[in-house]
Write a protein that holds these residues in place. Structure first.
Motif, PDB file in Angstrom:
ATOM      1  N   ALA A 166      -2.380   0.472 -15.118  1.00 55.21           N
ATOM      2  CA  ALA A 166      -1.646  -0.749 -15.156  1.00 55.21           C
ATOM      3  C   ALA A 166      -1.139  -1.132 -13.818  1.00 55.21           C
ATOM      4  O   ALA A 166      -0.083  -1.512 -13.761  1.00 55.21           O
ATOM      5  CB  ALA A 166      -0.584  -0.315 -16.168  1.00 55.21           C
ATOM      6  N   ALA A 167      -2.070  -1.315 -12.945  1.00 54.26           N
ATOM      7  CA  ALA A 167      -1.718  -1.791 -11.610  1.00 54.26           C
ATOM      8  C   ALA A 167      -2.340  -3.151 -11.290  1.00 54.26           C
ATOM      9  O   ALA A 167      -3.702  -3.303 -11.672  1.00 54.26           O
ATOM     10  CB  ALA A 167      -2.314  -0.888 -10.838  1.00 54.26           C
ATOM     11  N   GLU A 168      -1.555  -3.952 -10.924  1.00 55.39           N
ATOM     12  CA  GLU A 168      -1.905  -5.348 -10.942  1.00 55.39           C
ATOM     13  C   GLU A 168      -2.906  -5.504  -9.855  1.00 55.39           C
ATOM     14  O   GLU A 168      -2.728  -5.103  -8.587  1.00 55.39           O
ATOM     15  CB  GLU A 168      -0.946  -6.349 -10.990  1.00 55.39           C
ATOM     16  CG  GLU A 168      -1.461  -7.844 -10.589  1.00 55.39           C
ATOM     17  CD  GLU A 168      -0.020  -8.897 -10.582  1.00 55.39           C
ATOM     18  OE1 GLU A 168      -0.078  -9.826 -10.487  1.00 55.39           O
ATOM     19  OE2 GLU A 168       1.241  -8.074 -10.670  1.00 55.39           O
ATOM     20  N   ILE A 169      -3.948  -6.275  -9.999  1.00 53.74           N
ATOM     21  CA  ILE A 169      -4.753  -6.632  -8.929  1.00 53.74           C
ATOM     22  C   ILE A 169      -4.613  -8.277  -8.382  1.00 53.74           C
ATOM     23  O   ILE A 169      -4.683  -9.082  -9.252  1.00 53.74           O
ATOM     24  CB  ILE A 169      -6.406  -6.541  -9.351  1.00 53.74           C
ATOM     25  CG1 ILE A 169      -6.770  -5.206  -9.805  1.00 53.74           C
ATOM     26  CG2 ILE A 169      -7.293  -7.047  -8.332  1.00 53.74           C
ATOM     27  CD1 ILE A 169      -8.145  -5.055 -10.212  1.00 53.74           C
ATOM     28  N   PRO A 170      -4.231  -8.241  -7.263  1.00 49.15           N
ATOM     29  CA  PRO A 170      -3.654  -9.718  -6.800  1.00 49.15           C
ATOM     30  C   PRO A 170      -4.884 -10.559  -7.041  1.00 49.15           C
ATOM     31  O   PRO A 170      -6.085 -10.414  -6.774  1.00 49.15           O
ATOM     32  CB  PRO A 170      -3.253  -9.730  -5.357  1.00 49.15           C
ATOM     33  CG  PRO A 170      -2.903  -8.104  -4.978  1.00 49.15           C
ATOM     34  CD  PRO A 170      -3.913  -7.454  -6.123  1.00 49.15           C
ATOM     35  N   ALA A 171      -4.664 -11.799  -7.250  1.00 47.74           N
ATOM     36  CA  ALA A 171      -5.733 -12.977  -7.743  1.00 47.74           C
ATOM     37  C   ALA A 171      -6.252 -13.241  -6.459  1.00 47.74           C
ATOM     38  O   ALA A 171      -7.381 -13.746  -6.216  1.00 47.74           O
ATOM     39  CB  ALA A 171      -4.997 -14.291  -8.163  1.00 47.74           C
ATOM     40  N   ARG A 172      -5.676 -13.341  -5.159  1.00 46.75           N
ATOM     41  CA  ARG A 172      -6.235 -13.331  -3.852  1.00 46.75           C
ATOM     42  C   ARG A 172      -7.480 -12.383  -3.517  1.00 46.75           C
ATOM     43  O   ARG A 172      -8.201 -13.075  -2.563  1.00 46.75           O
ATOM     44  CB  ARG A 172      -5.386 -13.208  -2.914  1.00 46.75           C
ATOM     45  CG  ARG A 172      -4.705 -11.957  -2.460  1.00 46.75           C
ATOM     46  CD  ARG A 172      -3.695 -11.752  -1.543  1.00 46.75           C
ATOM     47  NE  ARG A 172      -3.108 -10.580  -1.405  1.00 46.75           N
ATOM     48  CZ  ARG A 172      -3.553  -9.479  -1.014  1.00 46.75           C
ATOM     49  NH1 ARG A 172      -4.672  -9.507  -0.463  1.00 46.75           N
ATOM     50  NH2 ARG A 172      -2.895  -8.292  -0.824  1.00 46.75           N
ATOM     51  N   LEU A 173      -7.519 -11.415  -4.175  1.00 46.51           N
ATOM     52  CA  LEU A 173      -8.694 -10.565  -3.876  1.00 46.51           C
ATOM     53  C   LEU A 173     -10.022 -10.591  -4.576  1.00 46.51           C
ATOM     54  O   LEU A 173      -9.894 -10.839  -5.864  1.00 46.51           O
ATOM     55  CB  LEU A 173      -8.162  -8.956  -4.155  1.00 46.51           C
ATOM     56  CG  LEU A 173      -7.103  -8.348  -3.469  1.00 46.51           C
ATOM     57  CD1 LEU A 173      -6.809  -6.965  -3.904  1.00 46.51           C
ATOM     58  CD2 LEU A 173      -7.275  -8.384  -1.951  1.00 46.51           C
TER      59      LEU A 173
END
Length: 447
Positions: A345-352
């Motif tokens: 449940a770790a968010e992946i930033p949209a910038r990546l």
């Protein structure tokens, strides 16, 4: 369901990730931690190809612990790394194709974001033990998200002033940035396992990530503490390759260490909600020839052929993964980051610009939702003028120059296909579309 191939019958045991959730003790008033926040243990052998495992058909080596883990979990038949270590580590840790972010051998661009950073941001405690080779800055492990570290080849080189390799007997390591020299008959794999087990015990009541990029079985090939000619006074090999006759003992020691870590999770009472994934960073080194149920396999580390990057991946997660499963779903090293973040449940930033796809649904028993093909861009030092690329599915491989192979029938890529059936033309077109989807990415050295 994807078509089963010859490789499907071989199976690949090459990946060790562990996701664990610790139950509350009898005196702890807090509720048990939810299984959707498992601990994660990822174990990656170095230069140990898929053919080295009994579960994958090896006739030369015994790997009873890893074979058992495969029987108790899920075995991927189609997992693909990069041809050598640093490119594989960069792809694994960042979830991106090397074409996007690989700068040079032995280096991870400090602007990159790793799975350790993302999981740490989500509340995980993190550690790494084993081989680093991703930058020599003193704070490199912490910069990339690891709270604790015990590493070989961090700020110190491979050789000592006696011109001996320092990775195995009486190793030269760094513990959380502090130099640590061993001279009492220690073996690095035991030290790394001790470190990881202590970390897991200390953090058993909270989510944790334990990443173990093993030093074994990379050359120099040398005795282990279980070998008849083990020398506790040795300070490493004087030659780069060492003695290949010790390779089997090194494979056996990998198996022993993996079994020890799996058992430690049970001893701590946190095994039930633990996802264990065991993999390898690339194919076996070239001096090694292995006899298997499907024929002789010559090590092809550093090459684009199948034996150079087709690796083991085994996952065990009691209560989530049904035991004894085998999947032909294709995955590659860019898929590990989104899978781990999905599970934790770790968010992946949209910038990546993540190129990987989560295979968590496959772990949970849902087939048919993953990728249909994978893409590889590779050059040891990141030089775009020398790089090669290909796309492949479970059976067919298409290179960027148009060369097209049926890997099931031509494992060593000796005879490119010429006259194609209609089905082969469709697959070739699909793979070309995959290659074309990466065409506009400018490699770092070309910017």
């Amino acid at each position: 369901m994807l078509k089963r191939t010859l490789w499907s019958t071989l199976g690949i045991l090459a990946s060790s990730l562990v996701f664990t959730a610790a139950p509350a003790s009898a005196t702890d008033p807090s509720p048990p931690r939810s299984s959707d926040r498992p601990n994660i243990v990822l174990i990656m052998a170095d230069d140990m190809g898929f053919e080295c495992l009994g579960a994958n058909g090896s006739l030369d080596y015994q790997t009873p612990h890893i074979d058992r883990i495969a029987r108790e979990g899920l075995r991927f038949e189609h997992c693909y790394s990069q041809p050598i270590c640093t490119p594989s580590r960069v792809k694994l840790m960042t979830g991106q194709t090397n074409k996007r972010n690989y700068v040079k051998f032995g280096k991870l661009d400090r602007k990159q974001t790793t799975f350790a950073q993302l999981l740490k941001s989500a509340g995980y405690r993190t550690c790494i033990a084993g081989k680093w080779q991703l930058g020599s800055e003193l704070d490199s492990p912490q910069h990339f998200g690891f709270d604790e570290s015990l590493l070989w080849q961090h700020t110190r080189g491979r050789m000592d002033n006696r011109k001996r390799d320092t990775r195995y007997p009486n190793p030269r390591l760094e513990r959380n940035g502090t130099k640590e020299d061993h001279n009492d008959g220690e073996f690095s794999s035991d030290l790394f396992a001790d470190f990881l087990c202590d970390f897991m015990e200390t953090n058993r009541d909270q989510p944790f990530l334990a990443y173990y990029p093993m030093a074994l079985v990379h050359c120099p090939f040398c005795p282990t503490p279980d070998s008849e000619d083990w020398d506790p006074t040795s300070h490493g090999s004087k030659t780069y390759k060492g003695q290949p006759e010790h390779f089997g003992d090194m494979v056996a020691y990998v198996d022993k260490i993996v079994g020890r870590i799996d058992q430690k999770l049970s001893d701590l009472g946190i095994r039930e909600n633990t996802l264990l994934v065991f993999t390898g960073d690339n194919g076996t080194d070239k001096p090694i020839v292995t006899q298997t149920r499907f024929g002789e396999v010559v090590g092809a580390k550093g090459e684009m052929v199948d034996a150079g990057n087709h690796v083991t991946c085994i996952a065990k997660w009691p209560g989530v993964i049904q035991p004894g499963r085998v999947t032909s779903q294709i995955i590659d090293f860019s898929d590990f980051l989104p899978t781990m973040c999905d599970a934790g449940a770790a968010e992946i930033p949209a910038r990546l610009p993540i190129d990987g796809q989560s295979f968590l649904p496959v772990l949970r028993g849902i087939e048919g939702q993953g990728r249909q093909s994978m893409f590889m861009w590779y050059e040891r030092n990141g030089n775009p003028k020398k790089a090669r690329e290909f796309a492949r599915n479970q059976r067919y491989k298409l290179y960027g120059d148009g060369t097209f192979f049926d890997i099931e029938m031509d494992r060593n890529e000796q005879s490119p296909l010429q006259s194609l059936t209609d089905d082969q033309k469709d697959i070739q077109s699909m793979l070309q579309t995959k290659i074309d989807s990466f065409a506009n990415i400018i490699p770092p050295q070309a910017r």
